[in-house]
Design a protein around this motif. Structure first.
Motif, PDB file in Angstrom:
ATOM      1  N   VAL A 124       8.893  -1.722   4.352  1.00  0.00           N
ATOM      2  CA  VAL A 124       8.834  -2.656   3.232  1.00  0.00           C
ATOM      3  C   VAL A 124      10.163  -3.370   3.043  1.00  0.00           C
ATOM      4  N   VAL A 125      11.230  -2.862   3.665  1.00  0.00           N
ATOM      5  CA  VAL A 125      12.531  -3.524   3.538  1.00  0.00           C
ATOM      6  C   VAL A 125      12.497  -4.901   4.176  1.00  0.00           C
ATOM      7  N   ARG A 126      11.557  -5.131   5.087  1.00  0.00           N
ATOM      8  CA  ARG A 126      11.425  -6.452   5.696  1.00  0.00           C
ATOM      9  C   ARG A 126      11.111  -7.531   4.673  1.00  0.00           C
ATOM     10  N   SER A 127      10.553  -7.151   3.525  1.00  0.00           N
ATOM     11  CA  SER A 127      10.180  -8.131   2.507  1.00  0.00           C
ATOM     12  C   SER A 127      11.331  -8.472   1.574  1.00  0.00           C
ATOM     13  N   VAL A 136       4.671  -1.066  -3.224  1.00  0.00           N
ATOM     14  CA  VAL A 136       6.050  -1.557  -3.201  1.00  0.00           C
ATOM     15  C   VAL A 136       6.143  -2.849  -2.394  1.00  0.00           C
ATOM     16  N   GLY A 137       5.424  -2.919  -1.263  1.00  0.00           N
ATOM     17  CA  GLY A 137       5.438  -4.158  -0.480  1.00  0.00           C
ATOM     18  C   GLY A 137       4.896  -5.337  -1.253  1.00  0.00           C
ATOM     19  N   ALA A 138       3.805  -5.129  -1.993  1.00  0.00           N
ATOM     20  CA  ALA A 138       3.256  -6.211  -2.812  1.00  0.00           C
ATOM     21  C   ALA A 138       4.238  -6.624  -3.909  1.00  0.00           C
ATOM     22  N   ALA A 149       1.853   8.356   0.557  1.00  0.00           N
ATOM     23  CA  ALA A 149       2.943   7.458   0.955  1.00  0.00           C
ATOM     24  C   ALA A 149       2.452   6.095   1.434  1.00  0.00           C
ATOM     25  N   PRO A 150       1.416   5.995   2.300  1.00  0.00           N
ATOM     26  CA  PRO A 150       0.956   4.654   2.705  1.00  0.00           C
ATOM     27  C   PRO A 150       0.490   3.790   1.544  1.00  0.00           C
ATOM     28  N   GLU A 151      -0.160   4.409   0.558  1.00  0.00           N
ATOM     29  CA  GLU A 151      -0.618   3.631  -0.592  1.00  0.00           C
ATOM     30  C   GLU A 151       0.557   3.160  -1.441  1.00  0.00           C
ATOM     31  N   MET A 152       1.557   4.006  -1.579  1.00  0.00           N
ATOM     32  CA  MET A 152       2.745   3.590  -2.334  1.00  0.00           C
ATOM     33  C   MET A 152       3.499   2.489  -1.592  1.00  0.00           C
TER      34      MET A 152
END
Length: 1326
Positions: free
Chosen positions: A394-397, A356-358, A349-352
């Motif tokens: 990641v929703v912050r992005s 997704v953030g990128a 999950a952290p790698e995914m």
């Protein structure tokens, strides 16, 4: 250095070397030490050291471009490529690359030839094959990293050929040569690649699909030179039916190769890009990824698919995203997230999240794709519950437009959940469950709605800009409406009424929404967001929710509350709105208080929809308090506390705040703290007592009846900021952990429950199971079936009753445990009010009433601090008591008529401090007493009550009672005198020396009154430990300036003389200590003596020191190394420090003699084991005295005369020997007749006066006229630490010296000017 470099060459070698070894050794010796050290630093593990060494090497070589150093450096770096240390090879390779990059005149072919000659794979021994292989590999990598290899075609071809030969040694190098080949060819120009490609790539497709490296080389050629590749291999379709299984096997091999690195193989990403270019992405994804790699049941292959999914997101269009986000792969990813919960399991999950953030950061200008990806990940559900956390960061992005669309999608999903659009799955354990209720749509809808509403609330945390307040209000209105209202008839004035549900909204779902709404209130209340357009007067934007609630209440035809308001509750709501308007119209002075009350009204008004009955009463009380608070005029704190006619609204408001603190809401806790900070100025004793009743342990139930649970349970129960539901569920969730403990308690209960034993015996006897009664013989008759069944039934009913009783006891214990947890949590919350009071109103007299209740909490918590919650209570109470109360800069200056009660409280606190079993707890009580002394000393009321003193022209003298301020010494002195006596007499006293030192430093006039008690215990019948403590107290107290100002000069001199007599009496037994306490007593006595001598010297007091000098001289023999069984260097240092203050210098000859003792008795064996670098004794120069007779009399160890030396060392030895002879320590072994009498240095008259005056004051006599002129004293005599030698003088001269000193003492101890001048003239005579 030569041996070190040769050793490395030998270790790296075992291989054929070029050039004769003697020539290498000769060239090596010609290099400098600095240059050779560069190569050692290059191989060190620290990266900074390696880079610095490489840079320095290059600078060194640039300064000598034509010298032999460059050739040697090149040869040395090539040698380092094959060293045995694996970590050093890349270092040498990088250094070689930078060397070749800096000096482009070095041909690469020659370097490659040297590498192949030094590490010839045909000639190297089998044992050195692995270092030789790595040396060739790192050599080629060095050529490539220099950036020159792609420009040199000849060196490139040779390097490619070498890498192909290295690829055959797969056991050692694995796939590294082929990877290096691909990296090199990816950098070469297309023309060069076309020329090299036939030599490195076979036309056979089986070879291409044989390994990931060959396939990657094929893909590289297809990308850069497709025409040449087509000529070589012809048209190739990698995604044909016969090639897809081979691609799957190649990708599986690539996944295995990067298992440890946890990264995406380059060949997989190249295949993905090739499929996108050729338009075959669906076939590649379906057949290669989902139906190929996923079917392998191999986790490295699954992780490769996950990484391929993350890397494909930026490459796919909005139409292609559903293909990868709704298939088997995304379902397998969700199952991995659900099942990978153990700590030792790998979690992807952290790698995914990084992938997704990128992606979201890279496409902020494309909100449609952002929204599509976030919604697709949200649709991954496990029986309706999304696998993503509700706080997905990641929703912050997301861009504002995408975020608004995501919130709208969440609201739509909550209202009308579409279960068919979800990528739902069940784990293997869930599939095994046969319960039909776990698979129904109602359960899935509830789980989905619960997650969605929490996701909506957590989205607010990501909204920081003021322009997003509309979105926050939209979420808050949505949660509030669906928590407490339902629609009767839609209307356009209320958009929430137009929302329809596809599934009915259950009551448990509304409870979740209500809890989420109050969590949202906490978030927005801490930020105090404002919308300037709607609230220009600066009101909190959350006031709009009150207006929205009023709007809903007024539209009774369209909406209705779930719990309809009664007439009284609706009137309370209307009065609350009216009060809010009045608060808005308050003056600027009361604006802060009005804002706090407004926030309190708002929260209690919102709670009116959750619990109408309780909130209605609170609203009425709060409004009454607000009216009285804002209607009265502000008055001073002291008058408020003193007048008994206080309005009762403060007490009522305190009760309201305590009721709010009883609720497990962090928001209520913050509001109560804020409101109390504004009303604490009006606090009354009765209102304070309401707070103290919560903290008073006497009001709490007996602590012994509460079962102490483990720390994990208490930690889970002590969360202050959680919701009420979770807090109620935690104890029951942890009851299973204590089953073993309960079962053991049940066993013990069976053993001790006599009533159950009697009942059991009665049942058995009734069934005749125990045989005859009253000792009669048992008949051989057995029980029948009916009797046995009846007996079994009776036993079953008896044990069932016993089980119910045990369960009842267990429930009672759990109930007591929960009550204790809630009570401790409530006390921690109430401490917030105490902290506000002592912080905002430190000068309020009511603060003095907090001392003993806080001390009771500390004492009780220190006794039962077994759980984390108890420790939190203890730490918070101790922090408030110590930092905010006792150490506060402000304190009460007007205690009114309670001065006598404060003195009684000081006495009580000091007595309690003396009775505690722990010194740390006693310190709290003692600090409380010191705080009260501080209050009494600065009390203005007590000063007015005291009798008026006569007016004096000057200020109060040091010894005057005014120096103590308003402190009544006649009341305070007996209290602390008794405590000090107890401390210096009791064997185990909780009081400590730092406590009294703090008392003495803060109140020197009180210290003056207590000094006789301390002096009394310096000697006499007190224990050695207590005598040492008394000496330490005096030693730390006497040098203080404040204490000195409390004494007149005659009193101070008399005090010093009195203490000196006591210390002299203690020193008569110096050196006879046997126990540790006696040794400490000797050290403390000498330390106190040095303090006294320093005081006498600085203030030039007229004190008789002859007695002290005589006692110290008489104890000198005991301090010799042979006179004591166990020497103490610290004791000797203190002793000679005191002797120096009395004018006697420390002997120095024994230091040399102690070094010479091992010379005579040294064995030949020890001589062989001497440390390297030291001269033998025969080579050392011998010290020469200034007198020839001394040199002749002293035997030499070498047996021969050494030539005289005139160097600096010789002059230093003369300076060191001069004072030794003058101070009674000559170089010869003959005793000096006047060893104890110090002689003044032969300086100028002014210096002589400066050095003689302290000598006269301290009782030492001046220089003797019979002393030879050659003897000189140094300007400064510093004591030598660690040197304790035997005095060289005999008994008779020492006795004469004491008699001479005693005869001269009356004149020396006078402070008259004539006697000083006479002594100075006498000292100047030759």
């Amino acid at each position: 250095m030569e041996n070190r470099v040769l050793a490395e060459s030998a270790s790296s070698g075992g291989v054929a070397t070029s050039g004769p070894r003697p020539a290498d050794r000769e060239g090596l010796l010609q290099q400098s030490r600095e240059f050779l050290d560069f190569f050692w630093d290059i191989a060190k593990p620290e990266q900074e050291t390696r880079l610095e060494a490489t840079e320095k090497l290059l600078e060194y070589l640039r300064a000598r471009p034509q010298g032999p150093e460059r050739k040697y450096a090149l040869k040395r770096l090539i040698t380092g490529l094959g060293v045995g240390r694996e970590t050093a090879r890349p270092c040498y390779s990088l250094a070689l690359a930078q060397l070749l990059q800096s000096f482009e005149d070095i041909p690469l072919c020659s370097v490659l030839q040297q590498i192949q000659e030094k590490y010839d794979l045909q000639k190297v021994k089998k044992a050195m094959m692995r270092p030789a292989l790595f040396a060739n590999l790192f050599g080629v990598l060095a050529l490539f990293q220099s950036g020159r290899l792609v420009k040199d075609s000849e060196a490139l071809l040779k390097s490619v050929k070498l890498l192909q030969s290295l690829a055959q040694h797969h056991n050692h190098l694995q796939e590294q040569p082929q990877k290096a080949l691909v990296d090199i060819l990816s950098e070469v120009p297309e023309a060069t690649l076309q020329a090299i490609l036939p030599k490195v790539l076979k036309a056979d497709l089986n070879s291409v699909l044989g390994s990931p490296e060959h396939l990657e080389l094929f893909l590289l050629a297809q990308q850069k030179v497709p025409e040449k590749l087509k000529e070589l291999t012809g048209p190739v379709n990698l995604f044909s039916d016969e090639n897809i299984p081979r691609l799957v096997n190649v990708l599986k091999t690539a996944a295995t190769s990067v298992k440890k690195e946890r990264k995406l193989p380059a060949v997989a990403l190249d295949l993905l890009r090739l499929s996108l270019r050729e338009g075959k992405f669906p076939r590649f994804w379906k057949e290669v990824v989902e139906q190929g790699l996923l079917k392998k049941q191999f986790w490295p292959a699954s992780y490769l698919c996950f990484r391929l999914l993350g890397a494909a997101l930026p490459l796919l269009s909005e139409e292609q995203l559903p293909l990868v986000m709704q298939g088997d792969l995304i379902r397998h990813f969700g199952e991995h997230m659900v099942t990978a919960k153990l700590p030792n399991q790998f979690k992807f999950a952290p790698e995914m999240n990084e992938y997704v953030g990128a992606f979201l950061e890279g496409c902020r200008d494309d909100p449609e794709r952002q929204l599509a990806v976030v919604v697709a990940f949200t649709r991954i559900t496990n029986q309706g519950l999304p696998v993503l956390p509700t706080f997905w960061r990641v929703v912050r992005s997301l861009s504002p437009r995408a975020l608004k669309g995501y919130v709208a999608w969440l609201q739509t999903t909550f209202l009308q959940p579409d279960l068919d659009s979800l990528v739902d799955f069940s784990t293997s354990n869930q599939k095994k469950a046969q319960d039909a209720s776990l698979h129904g749509p109602e359960r899935a809808v509830f789980r989905l709605r619960k997650w969605v509403i929490l996701r909506l609330v957590s989205t607010v945390d990501a909204l920081h800009a003021e322009k997003e307040d509309d979105l926050i209000e939209e979420v808050a209105r949505f949660c509030f409406f669906h928590s407490f209202f339902e629609t009767k008839k839609p209307t356009s004035q209320i958009p929430e009424t137009e929302q329809r549900f596809s599934f009915p909204l259950e009551s448990r779902t509304r409870e979740v929404v209500s809890s989420a709404f109050f969590s949202l209130l906490q978030t927005v209340s801490t930020q105090f967001r404002q919308a300037p357009a709607q609230t220009p007067d600066g009101q909190p934007w959350t006031h709009r929710l009150v207006q929205f609630a009023d709007l809903l209440l007024n539209h009774s035809r369209n909406v209705t509350p779930l719990t309809p308001f009664t007439t009284q509750q609706r009137q309370a709501w209307d009065r609350m709105l009216q009060t809010l308007k009045e608060l808005e119209a308050c003056s600027a002075e009361a604006k802060a208080k009005a804002s706090a009350f407004q926030h309190l009204l708002f929260l209690v008004g919102i709670y009116l929809f959750k619990s109408p009955a309780e909130s209605c009463e609170l609203l009425a009380d709060i409004q009454t308090c607000i009216q009285k608070s804002l209607g009265e005029k502000p008055r001073r704190t002291r008058s408020k506390a003193a007048t008994p006619q206080e309005p009762p609204w403060v007490e009522v408001l305190v009760e309201i705040l305590l009721a709010l603190l009883a609720q497990p809401s962090h928001l209520m806790r913050q509001v109560a703290r804020t409101v109390f900070s504004h009303v604490c100025v009006h606090l009354t004793p009765r209102a304070l007592q309401l707070i103290l009743d919560v903290l008073n342990p006497e009001k709490s139930p007996d602590e012994d009846n509460v079962v102490v649970t483990d720390d994990s349970e208490k930690q889970s129960e002590s969360g202050e900021d959680k919701s009420s539901d979770s807090e109620d569920d935690r104890p029951s969730a942890n009851e299973d952990d204590s089953d073993d403990e309960d079962s053991n308690e049940e066993d013990r209960d069976r053993d001790v429950d006599q009533g159950f034993r009697e009942q059991l015996m009665a049942v058995l006897q009734a069934g005749k199971a125990l045989g005859a009664v009253d000792g009669e013989d048992d008949d051989d008759e057995e029980l029948g079936d009916e009797a046995m069944m009846a007996l079994d039934q009776n036993l079953a009913s008896l044990f069932a009753e016993q089980k119910l009783r045990i369960q009842a006891r267990r429930d009672e214990k759990n109930k007591l445990r929960k009550e204790k947890v809630l009570r401790r949590d409530f006390q921690i919350r109430v401490l917030d009010l105490v902290e506000v009071l002592v912080t905002k109103q430190p000068e309020n007299p009511l603060v003095l009433e907090l001392l003993e209740p806080l001390l009771d909490v500390i004492r009780r918590s220190m006794r039962t601090s077994s759980s984390k919650q108890e420790q939190d209570l203890l730490h918070k109470t101790a922090r408030i008591f110590t930092h905010h109360l006792c150490r506060s800069r402000h304190y009460c200056h007007d205690v009114g008529r309670s001065v006598g009660a404060l003195y009684a409280q000081v006495e009580r606190l000091v007595q309690q401090a003396s009775r505690q079993a722990d010194a740390s707890l006693s310190l709290y009580y003692f600090n409380a007493a010191l705080y009260l002394l501080r209050v009494l000393k600065g009390n203005s009321t007590a000063a007015a009550v005291c009798k008026p003193q006569k007016k004096e022209k000057a200020g109060p003298k040091p010894g005057d009672p005014k120096a103590s301020g308003s402190l009544d010494l006649s009341l305070v002195t007996p209290i602390f005198s008794s405590a000090l006596t107890s401390f210096l007499t009791k064997r185990n006293s909780p009081l400590t020396v730092p406590m009294f030192l703090s008392l003495f430093s803060r109140h020197p006039i009180l210290c003056k009154s207590l000094l006789p008690v301390v002096i009394q215990h310096v000697t006499g019948q007190a224990r050695p430990r207590h005598q040492a403590q008394a000496c330490v107290l005096l030693q730390k107290t006497l040098p203080t300036r404040e204490l000195r100002l409390c004494f007149e000069d005659p009193e101070w001199e008399q005090l010093v003389s009195q203490i000196l007599v006591k210390v002299t009496e203690n020193l008569r037994t110096l050196g006879e200590a046997q126990s540790k306490s006696e040794q400490q007593q000797e050290l403390s006595s000498l330390g106190l003596l040095n303090t006294l001598l320093r005081t006498v010297h600085q203030e030039k007091l007229t004190v008789d020191l002859t007695g002290v000098l005589g006692v110290l001289q008489s104890q000198q023999q005991r301090l010799q190394p042979g006179g004591r069984s166990t020497g103490c260097s610290r004791l000797c240092d203190l002793y000679w420090q005191a002797m120096k203050a009395l004018g006697v210098q420390r002997p120095k000859s024994e230091k040399k003699e102690a070094r010479e003792v091992p010379k005579v008795t040294q064995s030949p064996l020890s001589a062989k084991r001497k440390k390297k670098g030291f001269l033998p004794e025969t080579k050392k120069r011998k010290k020469r005295t200034l007198e020839g007779t001394a040199e002749e009399a002293k035997p030499t160890a070498s047996g021969g005369d050494q030539p005289p030396s005139t160097g600096k060392k010789r002059r230093r030895k003369r300076k060191a020997q001069g004072p030794a002879q003058a101070n009674g320590t000559p170089a010869t072994k003959r005793p000096a007749p006047d060893a104890t009498s110090p002689s003044a240095p032969a300086k100028t008259s002014k210096l002589q006066e400066k050095q003689q005056q302290p000598s006269q004051v301290n009782g030492a006599r001046p220089a003797s006229p019979a002393a030879p002129a050659s003897r000189k004293q140094p300007q400064k005599d510093l004591p030598e630490k660690g040197v304790s030698g035997k005095s060289p003088q005999s008994a008779l001269p020492r006795k004469k010296a004491r008699l001479s000193l005693a005869s001269r003492s009356p004149s020396l101890l006078q402070s008259g000017t004539k006697r000083k001048k006479a002594s100075l003239k006498k000292a100047r005579k030759p």
